[in-house]
Design a protein around this motif. Structure first.
Motif, PDB file in Angstrom:
ATOM      1  N   UNK A 223      12.194 -43.380 -31.636  1.00  0.00           N
ATOM      2  CA  UNK A 223      11.982 -42.702 -32.914  1.00  0.00           C
ATOM      3  C   UNK A 223      10.940 -41.584 -32.873  1.00  0.00           C
ATOM      4  N   UNK A 224       9.871 -41.745 -32.125  1.00  0.00           N
ATOM      5  CA  UNK A 224       8.822 -40.719 -32.081  1.00  0.00           C
ATOM      6  C   UNK A 224       9.331 -39.466 -31.372  1.00  0.00           C
ATOM      7  N   UNK A 225       9.905 -39.637 -30.171  1.00  0.00           N
ATOM      8  CA  UNK A 225      10.403 -38.485 -29.410  1.00  0.00           C
ATOM      9  C   UNK A 225      11.555 -37.809 -30.144  1.00  0.00           C
ATOM     10  N   UNK A 226      12.428 -38.581 -30.772  1.00  0.00           N
ATOM     11  CA  UNK A 226      13.551 -37.999 -31.517  1.00  0.00           C
ATOM     12  C   UNK A 226      13.044 -37.152 -32.679  1.00  0.00           C
ATOM     13  N   UNK A 227      12.033 -37.652 -33.380  1.00  0.00           N
ATOM     14  CA  UNK A 227      11.473 -36.910 -34.513  1.00  0.00           C
ATOM     15  C   UNK A 227      10.828 -35.602 -34.035  1.00  0.00           C
ATOM     16  N   UNK A 228      10.078 -35.660 -32.951  1.00  0.00           N
ATOM     17  CA  UNK A 228       9.443 -34.456 -32.411  1.00  0.00           C
ATOM     18  C   UNK A 228      10.476 -33.477 -31.863  1.00  0.00           C
TER      19      UNK A 228
ATOM     20  N   UNK B 221       6.401 -36.210 -27.149  1.00  0.00           N
ATOM     21  CA  UNK B 221       5.383 -37.251 -27.004  1.00  0.00           C
ATOM     22  C   UNK B 221       4.949 -37.262 -25.541  1.00  0.00           C
ATOM     23  N   UNK B 222       3.650 -37.332 -25.321  1.00  0.00           N
ATOM     24  CA  UNK B 222       3.133 -37.240 -23.954  1.00  0.00           C
ATOM     25  C   UNK B 222       3.686 -38.353 -23.089  1.00  0.00           C
ATOM     26  N   UNK B 223       4.113 -38.060 -21.888  1.00  0.00           N
ATOM     27  CA  UNK B 223       4.033 -36.807 -21.153  1.00  0.00           C
ATOM     28  C   UNK B 223       5.329 -35.991 -21.210  1.00  0.00           C
ATOM     29  N   UNK B 224       6.196 -36.240 -22.159  1.00  0.00           N
ATOM     30  CA  UNK B 224       7.503 -35.593 -22.197  1.00  0.00           C
ATOM     31  C   UNK B 224       7.450 -34.210 -22.822  1.00  0.00           C
ATOM     32  N   UNK B 225       8.274 -33.315 -22.249  1.00  0.00           N
ATOM     33  CA  UNK B 225       8.375 -31.939 -22.709  1.00  0.00           C
ATOM     34  C   UNK B 225       9.840 -31.599 -22.972  1.00  0.00           C
ATOM     35  N   UNK B 226      10.035 -30.663 -23.890  1.00  0.00           N
ATOM     36  CA  UNK B 226      11.336 -30.058 -24.131  1.00  0.00           C
ATOM     37  C   UNK B 226      11.369 -28.772 -23.320  1.00  0.00           C
ATOM     38  N   UNK B 227      12.360 -28.634 -22.444  1.00  0.00           N
ATOM     39  CA  UNK B 227      12.459 -27.487 -21.551  1.00  0.00           C
ATOM     40  C   UNK B 227      13.602 -26.590 -22.025  1.00  0.00           C
ATOM     41  N   UNK B 228      13.334 -25.284 -22.060  1.00  0.00           N
ATOM     42  CA  UNK B 228      14.355 -24.331 -22.477  1.00  0.00           C
ATOM     43  C   UNK B 228      14.183 -23.005 -21.752  1.00  0.00           C
ATOM     44  N   UNK B 229      15.231 -22.204 -21.788  1.00  0.00           N
ATOM     45  CA  UNK B 229      15.219 -20.864 -21.199  1.00  0.00           C
ATOM     46  C   UNK B 229      15.698 -19.864 -22.241  1.00  0.00           C
ATOM     47  N   UNK B 230      15.244 -18.617 -22.131  1.00  0.00           N
ATOM     48  CA  UNK B 230      15.746 -17.586 -23.030  1.00  0.00           C
ATOM     49  C   UNK B 230      17.228 -17.318 -22.769  1.00  0.00           C
ATOM     50  N   UNK B 231      17.942 -16.938 -23.820  1.00  0.00           N
ATOM     51  CA  UNK B 231      19.342 -16.550 -23.659  1.00  0.00           C
ATOM     52  C   UNK B 231      19.443 -15.140 -23.072  1.00  0.00           C
ATOM     53  N   UNK B 232      18.392 -14.329 -23.236  1.00  0.00           N
ATOM     54  CA  UNK B 232      18.414 -12.965 -22.720  1.00  0.00           C
ATOM     55  C   UNK B 232      18.473 -12.979 -21.191  1.00  0.00           C
ATOM     56  N   UNK B 233      19.345 -12.147 -20.660  1.00  0.00           N
ATOM     57  CA  UNK B 233      19.499 -12.074 -19.211  1.00  0.00           C
ATOM     58  C   UNK B 233      19.635 -10.615 -18.820  1.00  0.00           C
TER      59      UNK B 233
ATOM     60  N   UNK C  63       9.679 -35.562 -18.184  1.00  0.00           N
ATOM     61  CA  UNK C  63       8.295 -35.599 -17.741  1.00  0.00           C
ATOM     62  C   UNK C  63       8.280 -34.900 -16.389  1.00  0.00           C
ATOM     63  N   UNK C  64       8.129 -33.575 -16.373  1.00  0.00           N
ATOM     64  CA  UNK C  64       8.223 -32.835 -15.123  1.00  0.00           C
ATOM     65  C   UNK C  64       6.997 -33.017 -14.233  1.00  0.00           C
ATOM     66  N   UNK C  65       5.915 -33.547 -14.744  1.00  0.00           N
ATOM     67  CA  UNK C  65       4.754 -33.815 -13.908  1.00  0.00           C
ATOM     68  C   UNK C  65       4.979 -34.998 -12.972  1.00  0.00           C
ATOM     69  N   UNK C  66       6.001 -35.794 -13.274  1.00  0.00           N
ATOM     70  CA  UNK C  66       6.310 -36.970 -12.460  1.00  0.00           C
ATOM     71  C   UNK C  66       7.362 -36.684 -11.402  1.00  0.00           C
ATOM     72  N   UNK C  67       7.956 -35.456 -11.448  1.00  0.00           N
ATOM     73  CA  UNK C  67       9.006 -35.116 -10.489  1.00  0.00           C
ATOM     74  C   UNK C  67       8.460 -35.125  -9.079  1.00  0.00           C
ATOM     75  N   UNK C  68       9.330 -35.419  -8.131  1.00  0.00           N
ATOM     76  CA  UNK C  68       8.912 -35.412  -6.728  1.00  0.00           C
ATOM     77  C   UNK C  68       9.141 -34.056  -6.126  1.00  0.00           C
TER      78      UNK C  68
END
Length: 113
Positions: A26-31, A71-83, A108-113
């Motif tokens: 619920x917290x991550x979905x709301x954010x 919610x920490x440590x999770x991030x929403x990742x996006x890219x611009x549509x402009x190319x 959580x990209x800080x946990x990636x290997x």
């Protein structure tokens, strides 16, 4: 701002409260929905530079991508549509010229290997 989704899963989480709550919690979905609302309501990425959510450019192997906090440590990742992504004479991204984004992932990209 125009928003596209890399996959239907991310779009479904945005459009179904029950599915988003079940899959993200619920917290991550709301954010997640709040960040999408912020993106949708902004005319350009520049309007989000100093609002809650800490919208920021990523570096190194994620250069050309942006993130904002969920919610920490999770991030929403996006890219611009402009190319290509608009840049100035110093090769810095011009946030005010970014008028659409594609949502890539929640991670959580800080946990990636």
């Amino acid at each position: 701002m125009d928003i596209k989704f890399k996959n239907n899963k991310l779009k479904k989480y945005a459009n179904s409260d029950s599915l988003g709550n079940r899959k993200l919690g619920p917290i991550r979905a709301k954010l997640y929905k709040a960040r999408l609302d912020d993106l949708h309501d902004a005319e350009s990425l520049e309007e989000l530079r100093h609002v809650p959510g800490h919208y920021h450019e990523l570096t190194q192997d994620r250069k050309g991508q942006w993130a904002c906090d969920l919610d920490q440590p999770y991030r929403l990742i996006f890219v611009p549509q402009e190319n290509p992504i608009p840049t100035d004479e110093d090769d810095k991204y011009v946030w005010i010229e970014i008028k659409g984004v594609e949502i890539l992932e929640i991670i959580n990209y800080h946990k990636e290997s």
